[in-house]
Scaffold this motif. Sequence first.
Motif, PDB file in Angstrom:
ATOM      1  N   UNK A  38      20.933  30.475  33.932  1.00 55.76           N
ATOM      2  CA  UNK A  38      22.138  29.735  33.563  1.00 55.76           C
ATOM      3  C   UNK A  38      21.703  28.559  32.700  1.00 55.76           C
ATOM      4  N   UNK A  39      22.214  28.508  31.494  1.00 51.12           N
ATOM      5  CA  UNK A  39      21.720  27.495  30.562  1.00 51.12           C
ATOM      6  C   UNK A  39      22.802  27.087  29.591  1.00 51.12           C
ATOM      7  N   UNK A  40      22.610  25.916  28.967  1.00 55.68           N
ATOM      8  CA  UNK A  40      23.478  25.444  27.903  1.00 55.68           C
ATOM      9  C   UNK A  40      22.594  24.838  26.821  1.00 55.68           C
ATOM     10  N   UNK A  41      22.934  25.121  25.573  1.00 60.29           N
ATOM     11  CA  UNK A  41      22.124  24.650  24.445  1.00 60.29           C
ATOM     12  C   UNK A  41      23.037  24.322  23.280  1.00 60.29           C
ATOM     13  N   UNK A  42      22.745  23.227  22.590  1.00 54.27           N
ATOM     14  CA  UNK A  42      23.493  22.857  21.389  1.00 54.27           C
ATOM     15  C   UNK A  42      22.805  23.416  20.154  1.00 54.27           C
ATOM     16  N   UNK A  43      23.621  24.011  19.262  1.00 56.93           N
ATOM     17  CA  UNK A  43      23.148  24.473  17.960  1.00 56.93           C
ATOM     18  C   UNK A  43      24.121  24.015  16.895  1.00 56.93           C
ATOM     19  N   UNK A  44      23.650  23.890  15.651  1.00 50.19           N
ATOM     20  CA  UNK A  44      24.515  23.665  14.500  1.00 50.19           C
ATOM     21  C   UNK A  44      24.243  24.808  13.533  1.00 50.19           C
ATOM     22  N   UNK A  45      25.292  25.576  13.204  1.00 51.95           N
ATOM     23  CA  UNK A  45      25.079  26.788  12.407  1.00 51.95           C
ATOM     24  C   UNK A  45      25.963  26.784  11.173  1.00 51.95           C
ATOM     25  N   UNK A 105      26.567  28.704  26.236  1.00 50.16           N
ATOM     26  CA  UNK A 105      26.382  28.741  27.687  1.00 50.16           C
ATOM     27  C   UNK A 105      26.057  30.175  28.074  1.00 50.16           C
ATOM     28  N   UNK A 106      24.888  30.380  28.671  1.00 51.90           N
ATOM     29  CA  UNK A 106      24.404  31.718  29.000  1.00 51.90           C
ATOM     30  C   UNK A 106      24.202  31.869  30.509  1.00 51.90           C
ATOM     31  N   UNK A 107      24.242  33.106  30.938  1.00 52.76           N
ATOM     32  CA  UNK A 107      23.913  33.411  32.329  1.00 52.76           C
ATOM     33  C   UNK A 107      25.034  33.189  33.313  1.00 52.76           C
ATOM     34  N   UNK A 128      30.318  26.895  37.025  1.00 55.39           N
ATOM     35  CA  UNK A 128      29.752  28.161  37.477  1.00 55.39           C
ATOM     36  C   UNK A 128      28.605  27.872  38.427  1.00 55.39           C
ATOM     37  N   UNK A 129      28.595  28.531  39.564  1.00 52.38           N
ATOM     38  CA  UNK A 129      27.491  28.492  40.515  1.00 52.38           C
ATOM     39  C   UNK A 129      27.029  27.070  40.821  1.00 52.38           C
ATOM     40  N   UNK A 130      27.966  26.237  41.176  1.00 48.80           N
ATOM     41  CA  UNK A 130      27.590  24.922  41.688  1.00 48.80           C
ATOM     42  C   UNK A 130      27.363  23.848  40.659  1.00 48.80           C
ATOM     43  N   UNK A 131      27.599  24.110  39.382  1.00 51.55           N
ATOM     44  CA  UNK A 131      27.418  23.082  38.364  1.00 51.55           C
ATOM     45  C   UNK A 131      28.546  23.153  37.345  1.00 51.55           C
ATOM     46  N   UNK A 132      28.789  22.027  36.690  1.00 52.35           N
ATOM     47  CA  UNK A 132      29.836  21.940  35.682  1.00 52.35           C
ATOM     48  C   UNK A 132      29.273  21.350  34.398  1.00 52.35           C
ATOM     49  N   UNK A 162      26.663  39.791  24.905  1.00 52.56           N
ATOM     50  CA  UNK A 162      25.563  39.474  25.833  1.00 52.56           C
ATOM     51  C   UNK A 162      25.926  38.355  26.802  1.00 52.56           C
ATOM     52  N   UNK A 163      27.217  38.227  27.121  1.00 51.03           N
ATOM     53  CA  UNK A 163      27.621  37.259  28.131  1.00 51.03           C
ATOM     54  C   UNK A 163      27.488  35.816  27.707  1.00 51.03           C
ATOM     55  N   UNK A 164      27.489  35.524  26.398  1.00 52.20           N
ATOM     56  CA  UNK A 164      27.369  34.149  25.913  1.00 52.20           C
ATOM     57  C   UNK A 164      28.761  33.550  25.780  1.00 52.20           C
ATOM     58  N   UNK A 165      28.984  32.440  26.477  1.00 50.05           N
ATOM     59  CA  UNK A 165      30.225  31.686  26.357  1.00 50.05           C
ATOM     60  C   UNK A 165      29.952  30.516  25.423  1.00 50.05           C
ATOM     61  N   UNK A 166      30.791  30.333  24.411  1.00 47.93           N
ATOM     62  CA  UNK A 166      30.527  29.314  23.399  1.00 47.93           C
ATOM     63  C   UNK A 166      31.693  28.350  23.287  1.00 47.93           C
TER      64      UNK A 166
END
Length: 604
Positions: free
Chosen positions: A385-392, A449-451, A477-481, A505-509
């Motif tokens: 479970x992860x979150x990452x910032x990108x600029x595309x 946001x993945x996983x 999700x799963x105990x975190x916001x 692939x289950x990526x929420x953006x």
Amino acid sequence: MSTRPLAPGELDEWLTATAAAVGKRAYDVAHRLIRMPASASSVHTALGGRTVHAFRESTTYALILLETGAADEAAGILDRVLDGQDLDLVSDTYGIWPYYLEEPLARMARPDTNWADFIGQELVLIMIRHAAALPDQLRQRLRTAIAAAAEAVVRRNVPMSYTNIASKGTFVTLGAGQVLGDPELTRYGRERIERLAATVHDTGSFAEYNSPTYWLVTCTAMSAISQYITDQRSATIAAELVDRLWRHLVQRWHLPSGQLSGPMSRAYRDDLGEEPHLLAHLAKAVGGQPPFDSALERVGDSPAALGLIHTAILGPDAPADVVRQLVTAAPPTMRRELFSRDRVGSTWLHAKNTLGTINFADCWFQRRNLLGYWGANDAWRHPPRSVRLRVVKDDVDFVSAIFSAVQEGPHALWHVGFASPGGDHHVHRNVIPSGEPVPMRSLRVLFEIRGVTDPVIRVNGAPGNSFTLHDQVTVSDDGSTVSIIPAGGSWNGSPPAGRITAGANGVLTVEVELFSAPEPQPIDLSSLDSAYVGGAFSLLPNGETAASPSVSMHAAGNQARWSWTPDAHLELTGRTTVGTVEEHGDTHTATIDRQPPAIPPPTK
């Protein structure tokens, strides 16, 4: 893999046997080279996706065969590899190899000068550990090849801020001096490791900071120097750098999720489970203690697993207190580290989640400028479970985007501006000159946001999939916001739009869109009146909220000042207009409770 030997000696045997099995499956007897798919993402080759015969991986397989006693087969591979090296003294590519048999240096999109370092390291290890097992004629050819590779390293003389190649090339030149009995190469290598150490000691850290891939490259090179180089001064410095590397890594190790937290200067993946070399190195360092015993199940059968041989023959040398930190959950901790003179990393480590940010950086695809994980007792979950910032720009990471942040605990203010001149999709290549239009169809800031399996998505507390400035988007999700508040922004006078999408692939953006057009438009960044966006970000255990969800922004001239008090009072200043990278750096300021973030002094 049904069993995993975990005692140090047994683990080395398992690593060697696993690497040998991978090599055997990929080995093409007819060509005497490893057969594998060409890199699909490299700027150096035009063969991406094709099946090819690779020189670097073949050299590593020759080392593996020598470690297992198969000297005759290894000799055949080495003869074939040495045929590929450029030995023309006046050539610009003297001393290096092409990636693949199918694409000679003259046909490569851009020959990779690092191959003198990568293949040179393997040849030096082969000569130091196995010269006696090789025929006289091959030993002489190896000496010639090592001399040419070392000369290529000396000619190039990379800056010591190029941490992994600075380290690997130092081993190649010191090793060449030792193998060839060349005092000038030894002198150069000794002077070079002293320069590298001085660069590191200047801040106490590494310019290529917290890189899962290149940390291991650097650590392996320094371990090789400390263990195999007879020049005592160089070996002593290398051992000190190995110690510092381990302390650097453990500062951001998050045991509950089994991940290295951010920020990262150079990363290719967001899941440590996809870094089998590093996992194996950590497993050996801790003697196979949980959760690293199960981590080895992630070791795959791709040619990348050939590199496990380096962990087998080079002891990790992790300090005892570092080993304890790798296997012991720590209390909530806020850590800051000065990576280089103008780069400061902030990392929050908690039992349920972790968040890391960099104070200032471009947005190259290898950067992890804002990166968080969550999940207690969930090490090696795939995907994490992860979150990452990108600029595309047009769905490709845009180097000209300049990120800045200030973080305290699980909260951060963030700002994205744009530089001109600046890179397009690479930091050194594809530079967009100031005043030159570049085709652009879209420009977006993404929080990927993945996983997540069953996320609860809210906009200002209610279900929704679109948002505007000052709205609060939460994903639980799963105990975190994850909480995201875009608090201000403009693209040539127009405010950004926001939407939440579920992709492949289950990526929420969570997307903040600055610019969009049906067809590519020529955009001259330097001509825009305004180009920026910023706001607040939190990664919190469910049930916890920021004390003050509202974020204020004051824009004046070419600057925007963000202010927020989730717990501590955070302030961040960034440019609202396009400027040079240096101008962005001059504008950037960050304070916590009206003071610059406190950074521990470097350990000299």
